[in-house]
Design a protein around this motif. Structure first.
Motif, PDB file in Angstrom:
ATOM      1  N   GLN A  28       0.966  -1.175  -0.054  1.00  0.00           N
ATOM      2  CA  GLN A  28      -0.103  -0.090   0.045  1.00  0.00           C
ATOM      3  C   GLN A  28       0.761   1.144   0.020  1.00  0.00           C
ATOM      4  O   GLN A  28       0.632   2.037  -0.713  1.00  0.00           O
ATOM      5  CB  GLN A  28      -1.017  -0.046   1.114  1.00  0.00           C
ATOM      6  N   TRP A  29       1.890   1.408   0.738  1.00  0.00           N
ATOM      7  CA  TRP A  29       2.924   2.419   0.768  1.00  0.00           C
ATOM      8  C   TRP A  29       3.556   2.776  -0.675  1.00  0.00           C
ATOM      9  O   TRP A  29       3.386   3.711  -1.158  1.00  0.00           O
ATOM     10  CB  TRP A  29       4.084   2.162   1.752  1.00  0.00           C
ATOM     11  N   ASP A  30       4.047   1.708  -1.484  1.00  0.00           N
ATOM     12  CA  ASP A  30       4.546   1.805  -2.740  1.00  0.00           C
ATOM     13  C   ASP A  30       3.623   1.953  -3.949  1.00  0.00           C
ATOM     14  O   ASP A  30       4.006   2.087  -5.057  1.00  0.00           O
ATOM     15  CB  ASP A  30       5.824   0.900  -2.780  1.00  0.00           C
ATOM     16  N   ARG A  31       2.491   1.383  -3.628  1.00  0.00           N
ATOM     17  CA  ARG A  31       1.229   1.141  -4.551  1.00  0.00           C
ATOM     18  C   ARG A  31       1.531   0.181  -5.733  1.00  0.00           C
ATOM     19  O   ARG A  31       1.353   0.454  -6.933  1.00  0.00           O
ATOM     20  CB  ARG A  31       0.776   2.498  -5.203  1.00  0.00           C
ATOM     21  N   LYS A  32       2.446  -0.798  -5.208  1.00  0.00           N
ATOM     22  CA  LYS A  32       2.855  -1.809  -6.204  1.00  0.00           C
ATOM     23  C   LYS A  32       1.588  -2.196  -7.152  1.00  0.00           C
ATOM     24  O   LYS A  32       0.632  -2.676  -6.551  1.00  0.00           O
ATOM     25  CB  LYS A  32       3.567  -3.121  -6.021  1.00  0.00           C
ATOM     26  N   THR A  33       1.927  -2.139  -8.331  1.00  0.00           N
ATOM     27  CA  THR A  33       0.858  -2.873  -9.384  1.00  0.00           C
ATOM     28  C   THR A  33       1.560  -3.459 -10.485  1.00  0.00           C
ATOM     29  O   THR A  33       2.333  -2.961 -10.970  1.00  0.00           O
ATOM     30  CB  THR A  33       0.055  -1.473  -9.828  1.00  0.00           C
ATOM     31  N   ILE A  34       0.893  -4.585 -10.739  1.00  0.00           N
ATOM     32  CA  ILE A  34       1.327  -5.386 -12.049  1.00  0.00           C
ATOM     33  C   ILE A  34       0.515  -5.266 -13.098  1.00  0.00           C
ATOM     34  O   ILE A  34      -0.858  -5.377 -12.805  1.00  0.00           O
ATOM     35  CB  ILE A  34       1.593  -6.800 -11.515  1.00  0.00           C
ATOM     36  N   VAL A  35       0.961  -4.806 -14.162  1.00  0.00           N
ATOM     37  CA  VAL A  35       0.138  -4.788 -15.452  1.00  0.00           C
ATOM     38  C   VAL A  35       0.574  -5.277 -16.503  1.00  0.00           C
ATOM     39  O   VAL A  35       1.871  -5.347 -16.679  1.00  0.00           O
ATOM     40  CB  VAL A  35      -0.269  -3.084 -15.717  1.00  0.00           C
ATOM     41  N   THR A  36      -0.148  -6.018 -17.535  1.00  0.00           N
ATOM     42  CA  THR A  36       0.316  -6.295 -18.682  1.00  0.00           C
ATOM     43  C   THR A  36      -0.376  -5.847 -19.850  1.00  0.00           C
ATOM     44  O   THR A  36      -1.630  -5.491 -19.893  1.00  0.00           O
ATOM     45  CB  THR A  36      -0.109  -7.947 -18.839  1.00  0.00           C
ATOM     46  N   PHE A  37       0.248  -5.007 -20.838  1.00  0.00           N
ATOM     47  CA  PHE A  37      -0.013  -4.354 -22.016  1.00  0.00           C
ATOM     48  C   PHE A  37       0.062  -5.241 -23.086  1.00  0.00           C
ATOM     49  O   PHE A  37       0.958  -5.995 -23.173  1.00  0.00           O
ATOM     50  CB  PHE A  37       0.932  -3.095 -22.237  1.00  0.00           C
ATOM     51  N   SER A  38      -1.094  -5.386 -23.835  1.00  0.00           N
ATOM     52  CA  SER A  38      -1.120  -6.200 -25.139  1.00  0.00           C
ATOM     53  C   SER A  38      -0.612  -5.660 -26.300  1.00  0.00           C
ATOM     54  O   SER A  38      -0.229  -6.214 -27.138  1.00  0.00           O
ATOM     55  CB  SER A  38      -2.547  -6.574 -25.431  1.00  0.00           C
ATOM     56  N   ASP A  39      -0.326  -4.326 -26.345  1.00  0.00           N
ATOM     57  CA  ASP A  39       0.286  -3.428 -27.477  1.00  0.00           C
ATOM     58  C   ASP A  39       1.322  -2.518 -26.655  1.00  0.00           C
ATOM     59  O   ASP A  39       1.541  -2.495 -25.407  1.00  0.00           O
ATOM     60  CB  ASP A  39      -0.740  -2.566 -28.110  1.00  0.00           C
ATOM     61  N   SER A  40       2.239  -2.085 -27.660  1.00  0.00           N
ATOM     62  CA  SER A  40       3.186  -1.227 -27.236  1.00  0.00           C
ATOM     63  C   SER A  40       2.334   0.228 -26.421  1.00  0.00           C
ATOM     64  O   SER A  40       1.770   0.425 -26.940  1.00  0.00           O
ATOM     65  CB  SER A  40       4.150  -0.449 -28.271  1.00  0.00           C
ATOM     66  N   VAL A  41       2.899   0.703 -25.183  1.00  0.00           N
ATOM     67  CA  VAL A  41       2.501   1.897 -24.486  1.00  0.00           C
ATOM     68  C   VAL A  41       3.544   2.844 -24.375  1.00  0.00           C
ATOM     69  O   VAL A  41       4.644   2.225 -24.106  1.00  0.00           O
ATOM     70  CB  VAL A  41       1.936   1.665 -23.451  1.00  0.00           C
ATOM     71  N   GLU A  42       3.258   4.174 -24.569  1.00  0.00           N
ATOM     72  CA  GLU A  42       4.169   5.186 -24.373  1.00  0.00           C
ATOM     73  C   GLU A  42       4.264   5.921 -23.058  1.00  0.00           C
ATOM     74  O   GLU A  42       3.353   5.726 -22.336  1.00  0.00           O
ATOM     75  CB  GLU A  42       4.122   6.312 -25.484  1.00  0.00           C
TER      76      GLU A  42
END
Length: 133
Positions: A28-42
């Motif tokens: 919660q302190w560092d707000r760690k979030t794992i995300v997977t992008f299906s396309d390139s993202v800027e």
């Protein structure tokens, strides 16, 4: 004697919970979030190819608007960027990543990241150059 044992037991219990409390709040302190992008993202300063990334707030006390983007196994920081607060009327129960279209064949750009339960997100700041490619 019975009272002394009770006080010692209570003190030891309190110290035990005080010792483990900071570790329990780490995500919660560092707000760690794992995300997977299906396309390139800027993101500011670069384009991330499709894949899995970890977003975290930098471990600083003074500034809670520095976001680090890590590779999937957290062995390399791929980007560190300054963000500005972005308000949302009501918090969501999951992470929200808002993307923004870019001109031409440029990939979508990451605009805002909201952590679950937060009504204030992190808006990514792009240089003027990245808008006019």
């Amino acid at each position: 004697m019975q009272t002394v044992r009770g006080v010692v037991f209570a003190l030891c219990t309190a110290l035990f919970f005080a010792a483990i409390a900071p570790g329990a709040r780490a995500d919660q302190w560092d707000r760690k979030t794992i995300v997977t992008f299906s396309d390139s993202v800027e993101v500011p300063g670069q384009v991330l190819p499709a894949g899995t990334y970890i977003f975290k707030l930098a471990d600083t006390i003074g500034d809670r608007h520095i976001v680090q983007i890590w590779n999937a196994d957290e062995t390399q920081i791929l980007a560190t960027t300054i963000t500005i607060p972005s308000m949302h009327l009501e918090p969501h129960d999951r992470s929200i990543f808002q993307l923004e279209e870019r001109a031409g064949d440029s990939p979508m750009a990451l605009k805002v990241w909201f952590y679950p339960g937060d009504s204030t997100g992190r808006e990514f700041v792009y240089s003027r150059h990245s808008y006019f490619r």
